[in-house]
Enzyme design. Structure first.
Site, PDB file in Angstrom:
ATOM      1  N   ASP A   1       0.861  -1.190   0.000  1.00 42.44           N
ATOM      2  CA  ASP A   1       0.000   0.000   0.000  1.00 42.44           C
ATOM      3  C   ASP A   1       0.889   1.229   0.000  1.00 42.44           C
ATOM      4  OD1 ASP A   1      -3.234   0.315   0.886  1.00 42.44           O
ATOM      5  OD2 ASP A   1      -1.987   2.121   1.002  1.00 42.44           O
TER       6      ASP A   1
ATOM      7  N   LYS B   1      -0.248   3.300   7.213  1.00 35.07           N
ATOM      8  CA  LYS B   1      -1.022   2.052   7.265  1.00 35.07           C
ATOM      9  C   LYS B   1      -0.084   0.846   7.311  1.00 35.07           C
ATOM     10  CE  LYS B   1      -4.887   1.602   4.680  1.00 35.07           C
ATOM     11  NZ  LYS B   1      -5.649   1.352   3.437  1.00 35.07           N
TER      12      LYS B   1
ATOM     13  N   THR C   1     -12.129   1.935  -6.321  1.00 37.59           N
ATOM     14  CA  THR C   1     -12.715   2.489  -7.544  1.00 37.59           C
ATOM     15  C   THR C   1     -13.925   3.322  -7.125  1.00 37.59           C
ATOM     16  OG1 THR C   1     -13.974   0.421  -7.793  1.00 37.59           O
ATOM     17  CG2 THR C   1     -11.976   0.641  -9.113  1.00 37.59           C
TER      18      THR C   1
ATOM     19  N   LEU D   1     -17.140 -10.341  -0.914  1.00 37.56           N
ATOM     20  CA  LEU D   1     -17.026 -10.293   0.548  1.00 37.56           C
ATOM     21  C   LEU D   1     -18.006  -9.302   1.140  1.00 37.56           C
ATOM     22  CD1 LEU D   1     -13.123  -9.955   0.660  1.00 37.56           C
ATOM     23  CD2 LEU D   1     -14.495 -12.047   0.566  1.00 37.56           C
ATOM     24  N   ARG D   2     -18.668  -9.737   2.224  1.00 38.61           N
ATOM     25  CA  ARG D   2     -19.513  -8.799   2.969  1.00 38.61           C
ATOM     26  C   ARG D   2     -18.728  -8.289   4.156  1.00 38.61           C
ATOM     27  NH1 ARG D   2     -23.909 -13.009   4.383  1.00 38.61           N
ATOM     28  NH2 ARG D   2     -21.994 -14.207   4.289  1.00 38.61           N
TER      29      ARG D   2
ATOM     30  N   LYS E   1     -19.908  -9.353 -11.284  1.00 40.82           N
ATOM     31  CA  LYS E   1     -19.832  -8.617 -10.021  1.00 40.82           C
ATOM     32  C   LYS E   1     -20.911  -7.530  -9.943  1.00 40.82           C
ATOM     33  CE  LYS E   1     -18.688  -6.822  -6.270  1.00 40.82           C
ATOM     34  NZ  LYS E   1     -17.689  -6.731  -5.302  1.00 40.82           N
TER      35      LYS E   1
ATOM     36  N   ASN F   1     -24.355  -7.370  -7.411  1.00 40.69           N
ATOM     37  CA  ASN F   1     -24.611  -6.284  -6.470  1.00 40.69           C
ATOM     38  C   ASN F   1     -25.891  -5.528  -6.820  1.00 40.69           C
ATOM     39  OD1 ASN F   1     -22.544  -6.876  -4.803  1.00 40.69           O
ATOM     40  ND2 ASN F   1     -21.257  -5.133  -5.320  1.00 40.69           N
TER      41      ASN F   1
ATOM     42  N   LEU G   1     -34.125 -10.135   2.355  1.00 42.10           N
ATOM     43  CA  LEU G   1     -35.546  -9.748   2.361  1.00 42.10           C
ATOM     44  C   LEU G   1     -35.891  -9.091   3.695  1.00 42.10           C
ATOM     45  CD1 LEU G   1     -37.388 -12.742   0.610  1.00 42.10           C
ATOM     46  CD2 LEU G   1     -36.968 -10.447  -0.286  1.00 42.10           C
TER      47      LEU G   1
ATOM     48  N   CYS H   1     -20.194  -0.636  -1.253  1.00 43.04           N
ATOM     49  CA  CYS H   1     -20.377  -1.323  -2.541  1.00 43.04           C
ATOM     50  C   CYS H   1     -21.702  -1.049  -3.236  1.00 43.04           C
ATOM     51  CB  CYS H   1     -20.217  -2.826  -2.339  1.00 43.04           C
ATOM     52  SG  CYS H   1     -18.537  -3.272  -1.954  1.00 43.04           S
TER      53      CYS H   1
HETATM   54  C1  UDX Z   1     -22.067  -6.246  -0.292  1.00 45.42           C
HETATM   55  C2  UDX Z   1     -22.249  -7.609  -0.957  1.00 45.42           C
HETATM   56  O1  UDX Z   1     -23.112  -8.415  -0.152  1.00 45.42           O
HETATM   57  C3  UDX Z   1     -20.907  -8.280  -1.180  1.00 45.42           C
HETATM   58  O2  UDX Z   1     -21.093  -9.504  -1.892  1.00 45.42           O
HETATM   59  C4  UDX Z   1     -20.010  -7.342  -2.005  1.00 45.42           C
HETATM   60  O3  UDX Z   1     -18.760  -7.905  -2.209  1.00 45.42           O
HETATM   61  C5  UDX Z   1     -19.859  -6.009  -1.288  1.00 45.42           C
HETATM   62  O4  UDX Z   1     -21.172  -5.445  -1.057  1.00 45.42           O
HETATM   63  P1  UDX Z   1     -21.627  -5.361   2.175  1.00 45.42           P
HETATM   64  O5  UDX Z   1     -21.759  -4.004   1.592  1.00 45.42           O
HETATM   65  O6  UDX Z   1     -20.504  -5.647   3.089  1.00 45.42           O
HETATM   66  O7  UDX Z   1     -21.558  -6.471   1.019  1.00 45.42           O
HETATM   67  O8  UDX Z   1     -22.960  -5.634   3.020  1.00 45.42           O
HETATM   68  P2  UDX Z   1     -24.289  -6.488   2.889  1.00 45.42           P
HETATM   69  O9  UDX Z   1     -24.355  -7.455   3.988  1.00 45.42           O
HETATM   70  O10 UDX Z   1     -24.500  -7.003   1.538  1.00 45.42           O
HETATM   71  O11 UDX Z   1     -25.366  -5.338   3.199  1.00 45.42           O
HETATM   72  C6  UDX Z   1     -25.441  -4.156   2.415  1.00 45.42           C
HETATM   73  C7  UDX Z   1     -26.523  -3.243   2.915  1.00 45.42           C
HETATM   74  O12 UDX Z   1     -27.810  -3.798   2.692  1.00 45.42           O
HETATM   75  C8  UDX Z   1     -26.460  -2.930   4.406  1.00 45.42           C
HETATM   76  O13 UDX Z   1     -26.727  -1.560   4.585  1.00 45.42           O
HETATM   77  C9  UDX Z   1     -27.551  -3.782   5.006  1.00 45.42           C
HETATM   78  O14 UDX Z   1     -28.085  -3.251   6.189  1.00 45.42           O
HETATM   79  C10 UDX Z   1     -28.591  -3.753   3.891  1.00 45.42           C
HETATM   80  N1  UDX Z   1     -29.487  -4.925   3.902  1.00 45.42           N
HETATM   81  C11 UDX Z   1     -28.991  -6.161   3.640  1.00 45.42           C
HETATM   82  C12 UDX Z   1     -30.833  -4.730   4.165  1.00 45.42           C
HETATM   83  O15 UDX Z   1     -31.303  -3.613   4.411  1.00 45.42           O
HETATM   84  N2  UDX Z   1     -31.660  -5.828   4.143  1.00 45.42           N
HETATM   85  C13 UDX Z   1     -31.212  -7.080   3.878  1.00 45.42           C
HETATM   86  O16 UDX Z   1     -32.038  -8.011   3.863  1.00 45.42           O
HETATM   87  C14 UDX Z   1     -29.836  -7.267   3.626  1.00 45.42           C
END
Ligand code: UDX
Length: 442
Positions: free
Chosen positions: A30, A35, A86, A156-157, A210, A214, A256, A266
């Site tokens: 990095d 960092k 990005t 990844l979440r 991807k 999303n 849901l 993301c």
């Molecule tokens: C997401 C994708 O899931 C992941 O595959 C990708 O690589 C990056 O973006 P992330 O942003 O970490 O991951 O969170 P995620 O768990 O997907 O939730 C995203 C948002 O949706 C959160 O604000 C969450 O609170 C909201 N959410 C999720 C809802 O409001 N309801 C749901 O049922 C699920």
């Protein structure tokens, strides 16, 4: 085979750490020296369950190293993952400056054959652009090294990233080269052996996968949010609707859960970028456009719900529980909480707020604006928030908010309004404590 991961942000750090966990020698790079110094001394720039353990163990046995010396990394590693940011530009398109610079640097410093694997979420066609940039640099140097470009998007979440990396639903590999696909299989062999499906396709298709994932998930959340909004005036319980919908195998139960709208690093950024890509090629994605608008509206609807019950917001004190965009992370990027705070304050309310680990990031955000600074107080727990508030509002579904002492909350609140914007409680449980309960779609 030694692997470099360029970009020690969220995706890069998890990727580097987990690849070392799979047995590879990894060098995380990095350009942020602070960092890198922190990481070398065991200080992580992000909060992610399980990550510190892996980094500690791998760094101890020299399977994972950190450096700001990109030249050294490109010279010494045959396999190079790119995991740089990005971010969105003002017009919604993805800012590719970092990735273009990294491609130039790779072409500039490589001293033999290389595999360049892109993990950053990028517009379709960027893999080919990376290839052209590297080739141009090699031509300029008048050297002739072969290289392959691979797209290997991450899914990844946050808060679950280590688990998602080590137990993915699938691994997607996009490349025009069979040999490169073979090396990717070797890199991820441990996952393949556990039965993880691999989707091997070409570069552009992997890049599209991807975005499509999303955008679909963002639309799914937005769909249930709108159904929930409709359930309320009709006296329908969205919990039962979501349960029955989810039991249809074609729909599935995940994503849901209605709430104040999706946020994070993301979904908002990638839906905007996909819309921008679609407009550029004259094939507009009206459904994704509508998702973005509906998701933004959802945040304001939540404020309207509170204002409606309280008879306005001016002069009211509103207590917020949860500031991060989801639990188990300290990330507040594009969190619904930020829009909701801004709107509450603009409409004359005073805000008290608490988050288990997002407080520091929120404090920085509050400090950046005088009006916010004067009208938002960060508290050290749920009960300090509730004290003398006109309403208590759950914004993020942190596990600890499931076990609130509701009698204490009732005694502390100036008015008994309890807004559960993540549907964590049963109405009856809350009302038994003399509070007035409002969920989303209940
Ligand atoms: C997401 C994708 O899931 C992941 O595959 C990708 O690589 C990056 O973006 P992330 O942003 O970490 O991951 O969170 P995620 O768990 O997907 O939730 C995203 C948002 O949706 C959160 O604000 C969450 O609170 C909201 N959410 C999720 C809802 O409001 N309801 C749901 O049922 C699920």
């Amino acid at each position: 085979m030694r692997i470099a991961v360029i970009g020690a942000g969220y995706v890069g750090l998890v990727t580097g750490a987990c690849l070392s966990q799979l047995g590879w020698d990894v060098l995380c790079v990095d350009n942020d020296e602070d960092k890198i110094n922190g990481l070398t001394n065991g200080v992580l720039p992000i909060h992610e369950p399980g990550l510190e353990d892996i980094i500690f163990r791998s760094a101890n046995c020299q399977k994972l190293e950190f450096t700001s010396d990109l030249e050294w990394a490109v010279e010494t590693c045959e396999v190079i993952f790119i995991a740089v940011g990005t971010p969105s530009l003002d017009d919604g398109s993805a800012d590719l400056n970092c990735i273009i610079q990294v491609a130039k640097d790779i072409g500039h410093f490589m001293t033999g054959c290389r595999m360049v694997i892109n993990k950053s979420t990028v517009p379709v066609g960027t893999g080919h652009t990376i290839g052209h940039i590297i080739q141009r640099e090699l031509d300029r140097r008048q050297v002739n090294y072969s290289f392959d470009i691979i797209s290997n998007p991450e899914f990844l979440r946050e808060g679950n990233a280590v688990e998602d990396f080590l137990h993915p639903d699938r691994v997607v590999v996009g490349t025009e080269s069979e040999a490169a696909a073979g090396i990717m299989i070797k890199i991820y062999r441990a996952l393949l052996e556990k039965g993880t499906p691999f989707v091997i396709t070409n570069l552009v298709s992997a890049e599209m996968i991807k975005y499509a994932c999303n955008a679909f998930l963002a639309a799914k959340i937005t769909f249930i949010n709108e159904i929930a909004n409709l359930c309320e005036p009709l006296g329908v319980n969205v919990r039962h609707v979501a349960l029955a919908m989810g039991l249809d195998r074609r729909i599935g139960p995940d994503f849901l859960q209605p709430g104040p709208g999706y946020g994070g690093a993301c979904f908002p950024k990638d839906t905007r970028a996909l819309v921008s890509i679609s407009e550029q090629v004259g094939a507009p994605l009206t459904l994704v456009q509508a998702t973005i608008i509906a998701n933004q509206n959802q945040r304001f609807k939540m404020v309207e719900k509170i204002a409606g019950q309280l008879g306005g917001l001016y002069g009211k004190t509103i207590g917020l529980l949860g500031l991060t965009f989801k639990p188990n992370t300290d990330d507040i990027r594009e969190s619904p909480a930020l829009t909701i705070i801004e709107e509450l304050v603009n409409r004359g309310a005073f805000v008290k707020a608490y988050d288990p680990i997002g407080i520091e990031n929120t404090a920085r955000w509050i400090k950046a604006d005088k009006h916010r600074e004067e009208n938002v107080k960060l508290c050290s727990d749920e009960y300090e928030v509730a004290d003398q508030c006109n309403a208590l509002v759950i914004l993020t579904d942190w596990k600890q908010f499931k076990n609130l002492d509701l009698s204490r909350i009732k005694a502390l609140l100036a008015e008994p309004f309890f807004f559960d914007l993540r549907n964590m409680y049963l109405r009856q449980t809350v009302e038994e404590h003399g509070l007035r309960y409002y969920g989303v779609g209940l």
